[in-house]
Motif scaffolding. Structure first.
Motif, mmCIF file in Angstrom:
data_model
loop_
_atom_site.group_PDB
_atom_site.id
_atom_site.type_symbol
_atom_site.label_atom_id
_atom_site.label_comp_id
_atom_site.label_asym_id
_atom_site.label_seq_id
_atom_site.Cartn_x
_atom_site.Cartn_y
_atom_site.Cartn_z
ATOM 1 N N SER A 74 0.930 -1.193 -0.042
ATOM 2 C CA SER A 74 -0.007 -0.227 0.133
ATOM 3 C C SER A 74 0.736 1.116 -0.067
ATOM 4 N N LEU A 75 1.872 1.129 0.981
ATOM 5 C CA LEU A 75 2.857 2.324 0.918
ATOM 6 C C LEU A 75 3.437 2.650 -0.509
ATOM 7 N N ARG A 76 3.762 1.411 -1.131
ATOM 8 C CA ARG A 76 4.672 1.803 -2.629
ATOM 9 C C ARG A 76 3.528 2.102 -3.471
ATOM 10 N N ALA A 77 2.371 1.803 -3.384
ATOM 11 C CA ALA A 77 1.413 2.230 -4.323
ATOM 12 C C ALA A 77 1.061 3.718 -4.065
ATOM 13 N N ALA A 78 0.877 4.234 -3.067
ATOM 14 C CA ALA A 78 0.491 5.345 -2.438
ATOM 15 C C ALA A 78 1.650 6.447 -2.911
ATOM 16 N N MET A 79 2.809 5.951 -2.857
ATOM 17 C CA MET A 79 3.967 6.838 -3.390
ATOM 18 C C MET A 79 4.236 6.792 -4.733
ATOM 19 N N GLY A 80 3.544 6.065 -5.517
ATOM 20 C CA GLY A 80 3.641 6.108 -6.867
ATOM 21 C C GLY A 80 4.631 5.192 -7.393
ATOM 22 N N LYS A 81 5.293 4.301 -6.389
ATOM 23 C CA LYS A 81 6.368 3.493 -6.705
ATOM 24 C C LYS A 81 5.882 2.159 -7.302
ATOM 25 N N ALA A 82 4.741 1.972 -7.609
ATOM 26 C CA ALA A 82 4.250 0.369 -7.958
ATOM 27 C C ALA A 82 3.592 0.496 -9.125
ATOM 28 N N ASP A 83 3.892 -0.444 -9.972
ATOM 29 C CA ASP A 83 3.180 -0.413 -11.331
ATOM 30 C C ASP A 83 2.209 -1.772 -11.325
ATOM 31 N N ALA A 84 1.756 -2.069 -12.561
ATOM 32 C CA ALA A 84 0.577 -3.463 -12.231
ATOM 33 C C ALA A 84 1.304 -4.518 -12.083
ATOM 34 N N ASP A 85 2.517 -4.702 -12.459
ATOM 35 C CA ASP A 85 3.342 -5.896 -11.902
ATOM 36 C C ASP A 85 3.615 -5.922 -10.651
ATOM 37 N N ASP A 86 3.933 -4.594 -10.046
ATOM 38 C CA ASP A 86 4.437 -4.687 -8.376
ATOM 39 C C ASP A 86 3.025 -5.214 -7.840
ATOM 40 N N ILE A 87 1.961 -4.572 -8.233
ATOM 41 C CA ILE A 87 0.699 -4.952 -7.455
ATOM 42 C C ILE A 87 0.352 -6.289 -7.547
ATOM 43 N N ALA A 88 0.453 -7.082 -8.789
ATOM 44 C CA ALA A 88 0.058 -8.542 -8.916
ATOM 45 C C ALA A 88 1.154 -9.183 -7.930
ATOM 46 N N THR A 89 2.489 -8.778 -7.951
ATOM 47 C CA THR A 89 3.508 -9.543 -7.353
ATOM 48 C C THR A 89 3.277 -9.380 -5.741
ATOM 49 N N GLY A 90 2.944 -8.102 -5.382
ATOM 50 C CA GLY A 90 2.667 -7.823 -4.081
ATOM 51 C C GLY A 90 1.372 -8.242 -3.751
ATOM 52 N N MET A 91 0.440 -8.652 -4.142
ATOM 53 C CA MET A 91 -0.813 -9.533 -3.803
ATOM 54 C C MET A 91 -0.474 -10.990 -3.520
ATOM 55 N N MET A 92 0.467 -11.532 -4.327
ATOM 56 C CA MET A 92 0.818 -12.798 -4.340
ATOM 57 C C MET A 92 1.984 -12.886 -3.005
ATOM 58 N N ALA A 93 2.553 -11.837 -2.822
ATOM 59 C CA ALA A 93 3.579 -11.774 -1.626
ATOM 60 C C ALA A 93 2.485 -11.747 -0.285
ATOM 61 N N VAL A 94 1.328 -11.148 -0.365
ATOM 62 C CA VAL A 94 0.261 -11.470 0.918
ATOM 63 C C VAL A 94 -0.186 -12.561 1.012
ATOM 64 N N ALA A 95 -0.412 -13.055 -0.209
ATOM 65 C CA ALA A 95 -1.073 -14.721 0.097
ATOM 66 C C ALA A 95 -0.149 -15.638 0.490
ATOM 67 N N VAL A 96 0.990 -15.693 0.052
ATOM 68 C CA VAL A 96 2.244 -16.364 0.505
ATOM 69 C C VAL A 96 2.664 -16.042 2.154
ATOM 70 N N ALA A 97 2.669 -14.757 2.372
ATOM 71 C CA ALA A 97 2.971 -14.600 3.917
ATOM 72 C C ALA A 97 1.781 -15.155 4.778
ATOM 73 N N ALA A 98 0.531 -15.093 4.118
ATOM 74 C CA ALA A 98 -0.509 -15.210 5.287
ATOM 75 C C ALA A 98 -0.379 -16.880 5.223
ATOM 76 N N ALA A 99 -0.179 -17.519 4.393
ATOM 77 C CA ALA A 99 -0.206 -19.171 4.470
ATOM 78 C C ALA A 99 1.053 -19.696 5.069
ATOM 79 N N LYS A 100 2.059 -19.082 5.003
ATOM 80 C CA LYS A 100 3.736 -19.644 5.523
ATOM 81 C C LYS A 100 3.365 -20.112 6.892
ATOM 82 N N PRO A 101 2.857 -19.652 7.932
ATOM 83 C CA PRO A 101 2.592 -20.096 9.426
ATOM 84 C C PRO A 101 1.796 -21.650 9.169
ATOM 85 N N ALA A 102 0.810 -21.491 8.686
ATOM 86 C CA ALA A 102 0.094 -22.767 8.449
ATOM 87 C C ALA A 102 0.882 -24.124 7.775
ATOM 88 N N GLN A 103 1.636 -23.579 6.780
ATOM 89 C CA GLN A 103 2.276 -24.598 6.159
ATOM 90 C C GLN A 103 3.439 -25.071 6.866
#
Length: 116
Positions: A74-103
């Motif tokens: 969110s901070l990177r996007a708010a600062m204008g430092k995130a393009d569409a690829d960064d958003i997609a990659t960032g959302m994948m990073a959110v999902a991976v981070a959420a699942a890691k403790p359970a895995q």
């Protein structure tokens, strides 16, 4: 930061590994849980308690990790430092981070229960 396709392949690989470990864990825990009804044993009660507590712990850890990733994105996007690829990659990073403790827990449980 890794590319989206690399993160996606790692996420799929982790999900498949967690799927296998979950099957192993469930196959070891079902007899323990079934026996609680008729023959409660302290070890079975301990395992049932452990099972519930680890789920809450994994949920809390996953929530915090996903929140950290989301704030970063969110901070990177708010600062204008995130393009569409960064958003997609960032959302994948959110999902991976959420699942890691359970895995991590499901793999540890499969190892622990397979030994004993």
């Amino acid at each position: 930061m890794l590319s989206f396709s690399t993160m996606f392949l790692r996420a799929v690989s982790s999900a498949l590994e967690a799927n296998h470990a979950s099957a192993v864990t469930i196959s070891h825990r079902m007899p323990i849980l079934a026996s609680l009804t008729f023959w409660p044993h302290p070890d079975s009660l301990k395992e049932a308690n452990r099972m519930v507590m680890e789920k809450f712990e994994a949920m809390a850890e996953g929530t915090l990790a996903a929140s950290r990733q989301m704030v970063d994105l969110s901070l990177r996007a708010a600062m204008g430092k995130a393009d569409a690829d960064d958003i997609a990659t960032g959302m994948m990073a959110v999902a991976v981070a959420a699942a890691k403790p359970a895995q991590r827990r499901v793999r540890a449980n499969a190892r622990r229960l397979s030994k004993g």
